[in-house]
Design an enzyme around this catalytic site. Structure first.
Site, PDB file in Angstrom:
ATOM      1  CE  LYS A 113      41.911  38.283  40.843  1.00 25.03           C
ATOM      2  NZ  LYS A 113      40.628  39.222  41.164  1.00 25.03           N
ATOM      3  CG  HIS A 160      38.320  34.016  45.507  1.00 27.61           C
ATOM      4  ND1 HIS A 160      37.855  33.359  44.435  1.00 27.61           N
ATOM      5  CD2 HIS A 160      38.142  35.233  45.269  1.00 27.61           C
ATOM      6  CE1 HIS A 160      37.194  34.193  43.501  1.00 27.61           C
ATOM      7  NE2 HIS A 160      37.502  35.340  44.018  1.00 27.61           N
ATOM      8  CB  CYS A 196      34.272  35.377  44.884  1.00 29.37           C
ATOM      9  SG  CYS A 196      33.266  36.224  43.382  1.00 29.37           S
ATOM     10  CG  ASP A 222      43.865  31.729  45.300  1.00 34.02           C
ATOM     11  OD1 ASP A 222      44.467  32.586  44.331  1.00 34.02           O
ATOM     12  OD2 ASP A 222      42.841  31.932  45.910  1.00 34.02           O
ATOM     13  CD  GLN A 278      43.537  39.770  45.374  1.00 31.78           C
ATOM     14  OE1 GLN A 278      44.030  40.842  45.197  1.00 31.78           O
ATOM     15  NE2 GLN A 278      42.340  39.696  44.615  1.00 31.78           N
TER      16      GLN A 278
END
Lengths: 400, 300
Positions: A217, A114, A358, A191, A194
């Protein structure tokens, strides 16, 4: 056994709107318990934490401390390993700007990252502070461990990888990457934007060095996220932002910083967000992340069966639903993805994301530089909604 | 191409609500890029297309397919139509400023008159208080049809066959009253109105009226000489007609009906009042007939 209908009833947006919400990779909806926690702060004890010593301040302090503990517990980390940030992007930027790259300059990441992960390091590379190298994914969207092995060496300071991509929902082979990186003396930044909402995260057992994620999220409020870091590694990081509540003492010419995580949290914090973040973690832990994963697997199966039944739908990344989350990126014939998203909304009130997510290089990789449609599901979605998506796609597919 | 239309629409809507300003900005950016031969980099076009095609898909899939496949051509067509309409509107405004009528020196029904008066809504018109004027039919009929008209107005002329058919079809069931309302922007309109009253004095109003409308384009150009020639053709006593016309014997009557028309809020001719309900410039006989039938039904 989780009653998923009851879970669905926890989300006021779904009760107040006739909508099929498939844009969870962007942000999830919020359960009433989390909303109550945020409102409770503003309604009952809206004061500063850590500075004043009156009863309202103490109450905020206690609520924030409890939230830090809960968020730590959610990822199996100690509470003082949890640093509050604005979101995942800020957490990654914190590592990028606070890590010392003077001895080892190499940073390795995949081409599927991302922009939140790519751009801070791309900028450092442009400024000559680091050397950035990429590992390329295969056509199905997997970044094989063998490819990582070719790039990670004794010059590598940091390996940056997604836990789960926001484009295909495929997990990174981070266990193997971490072993490789640690063997080479490098650190690993995950990261987890998600990953945390959909998988059980074990920071300690997985041996992550840094794990960044956002509350919004995963049923939490916007404007709050966390960087979870090994305590001794946080200790050596130098904060890039200083201000109130980051120091033990100061004179006009010198200061003594507080230990982590406080030294990274300059200025008044997003107390309502922090408390809401804790409530969101509590909510998900109440369901059980194993159950969340299991449910999403069921939804992923149905989603892929539905999409692949339509010959005009081109889904990107592996079609093996067992190897990905309840997220699909696709296009329908020659229909523009933005147009398709608007049509899904106007025809069947189905909210999906469209565009480049993104992640421009990732989209180039999948051969869709003009973008795609993304349907990302969460615990309150159900099979009936997926069927409606399938029927709507059939109608759109008639256009060409 | 749809961004041209979007710019126009959203720019106007932005004046009234800030929520349309981002769309207007997007549309402007898109138009600017298209005019500088660059592709549009906003999603506005896809959004508009998606909403339109999505809506059509629910109504008529075949039409949706056509709209989807030929979106660019349809956009061009609508843009061209918008530009032409815009050009006409600007020309109309210019004519209105210069000639007092959006049709220019030709005259005719003009919507700006109503806008200028704030009275373009027929519901705001009020029926005249008197039934003075040129009359036809049964004074005791249940339905009264009053017409404010201008002999020099092409739209009054266009409605004349409807009046004739109405009188023929309804006979004694209606009472028709014509009130001259000469519009200043139509040539020789007052002269024709005065001449018609002189014809009435000799009991030949309806014959003369018919000749006026039949020769409208000519008397609009030739003026008084033709009005005299038509009087002769209608079998009027020339001397009596000349004296009546030259002395302006009908002047007071015409001025009175003009005043009545102004009080009623007339903003274009012809305007009919069917038992008080206004019908402005009917586009068909059926429109006028429907108003009469309704009035008859209500009166029973």
């Amino acid at each position: 056994m989780v009653d998923w209908k009851k879970i669905r009833a926890d989300f006021p947006v779904l009760q107040k709107n006739e909508v099929i919400y498939f844009d969870n990779a962007c942000t999830t909806l919020k359960p009433q318990k989390m909303i109550d926690a945020v409102c409770g702060y503003y309604e009952n004890y809206s004061a500063c934490a850590g500075r004043s010593i009156h009863r309202l301040s103490n109450r905020t302090d206690e609520a924030c401390a409890k939230a830090r503990e809960t968020v730590g517990k959610f990822v199996n980390a100690k509470s003082d390993e949890v640093v509050w940030t604005k979101n995942t992007t800020e957490a990654i930027n914190l590592v990028a700007h606070a890590l010392d790259f003077s001895e080892r300059k190499k940073v390795v990441m995949s081409n599927l990252e991302h922009h939140a992960a790519l751009l801070p390091f791309q900028r450092l590379a442009t400024l000559g502070k680091i050397k950035l190298e990429f590992v390329h994914a295969d056509a199905d969207g997997f970044v094989n461990a063998e490819e990582w092995k070719k790039r990670i060496d004794s010059q590598t300071a940091l390996v940056v990888t997604h836990h789960t991509t926001n484009t295909t929902g495929i997990k990174s082979p981070f266990a193997e990457i971490i072993k490789m990186a640690h063997d080479a003396g490098a650190m690993v930044l995950i990261d987890g934007a998600q990953g945390a909402p959909h998988s059980k995260i074990d920071f300690k057992k997985s041996d992550f060095d840094f794990f960044a994620f956002s509350a919004h999220k995963m049923c939490g409020p916007t404007g709050i996220g966390a960087l979870v870091g090994k305590y001794d590694e946080l200790e050596v990081l130098s904060p890039f932002m200083m201000g109130g509540e980051t120091i033990e003492s100061t004179t006009l010419t010198s200061m003594k910083m507080l230990p982590p995580p406080k030294k990274f949290e300059a200025g008044i914090q997003n107390y309502a967000g922090i408390i809401g973040f804790g409530a969101a973690c509590e909510y998900l832990m109440g369901i059980g992340m194993e159950n969340v994963e299991k449910r999403e697997h069921e939804l992923a199966k149905k989603l892929y069966e539905t999409l692949l039944a339509n010959k005009k739908v081109k889904a990107y990344g592996t079609h093996d639903w067992q190897k990905r989350g309840a997220l699909a990126m696709f296009n329908i014939g020659n229909v523009d993805p933005n147009q398709a998203a608007v049509m899904l909304d106007s025809m069947e009130k189905i909210a999906v994301r469209s565009g480049l997510f993104c992640a421009h290089p990732a989209m180039e990789h999948f051969g869709v530089p003009k973008g795609a449609v993304r349907a990302s599901l969460y615990i309150y979605n159900n099979e009936e909604e997926i069927e409606k998506l399938g029927k709507a796609l059939e109608k759109i597919a008639e256009l060409g | 191409m749809i961004c041209f239309i979007a710019l126009f629409v959203f720019a106007i809507m932005s004046i009234f609500s800030a929520k349309y300003r981002p769309y207007a900005r997007q549309a402007f950016d898109c138009v600017f890029r298209r005019m500088t031969l660059r592709p549009c980099n906003t999603t506005l076009e896809e959004e508009v297309k998606g909403k339109t095609v999505g809506w059509l898909l629910g109504k008529n899939p075949a039409a949706a397919k056509i709209a989807n496949a030929h979106w660019e051509a349809i956009s061009w067509l609508f843009t061209a139509m918008m530009l032409v309409s815009f050009a006409y509107a600007v020309a109309g405004i210019a004519n209105f400023v210069v000639y007092g009528n959006c049709n220019g020196p030709e005259g005719g029904f003009c919507i700006y008159n109503g806008i200028a008066n704030g009275l373009q809504n027929p519901n705001l018109l009020s029926a005249p208080n008197t039934l003075e004027g040129q009359r036809y039919g049964n004074a005791n009929a249940l339905v009264t049809v009053v017409e404010f008209g201008c002999f020099s107005c092409p739209y009054t002329m266009a409605a004349e066959p409807y009046v004739e058919q109405l009188c023929l079809e309804y006979g004694d069931r209606i009472y028709f009253v014509y009130k001259p309302f000469p519009l200043p922007n139509h040539p020789y309109s007052t002269e024709a109105a005065l001449a018609s009253i002189c014809a009435e004095k000799q009991g030949k109003y309806w014959e003369y009226r018919k000749l006026l409308f039949q020769n409208q384009s000519d008397f609009r150009q030739m003026g008084e000489p033709l009005l005299f020639m038509l009087a002769n053709e209608a079998g009027l006593n020339n001397t009596a007609f000349d004296i009546c016309y030259l002395e302006g014997q009908g002047k007071a009557q015409v001025e009175k009906t003009i005043e009545e028309g102004k009080k009623s809020g007339i903003y274009g001719t012809p305007t009919f009042f069917v038992n008080g309900k206004a019908v402005v410039a009917p586009k068909s006989y059926e429109e006028l007939k429907a108003a009469v039938d309704e009035a008859l039904a209500n009166a029973k």
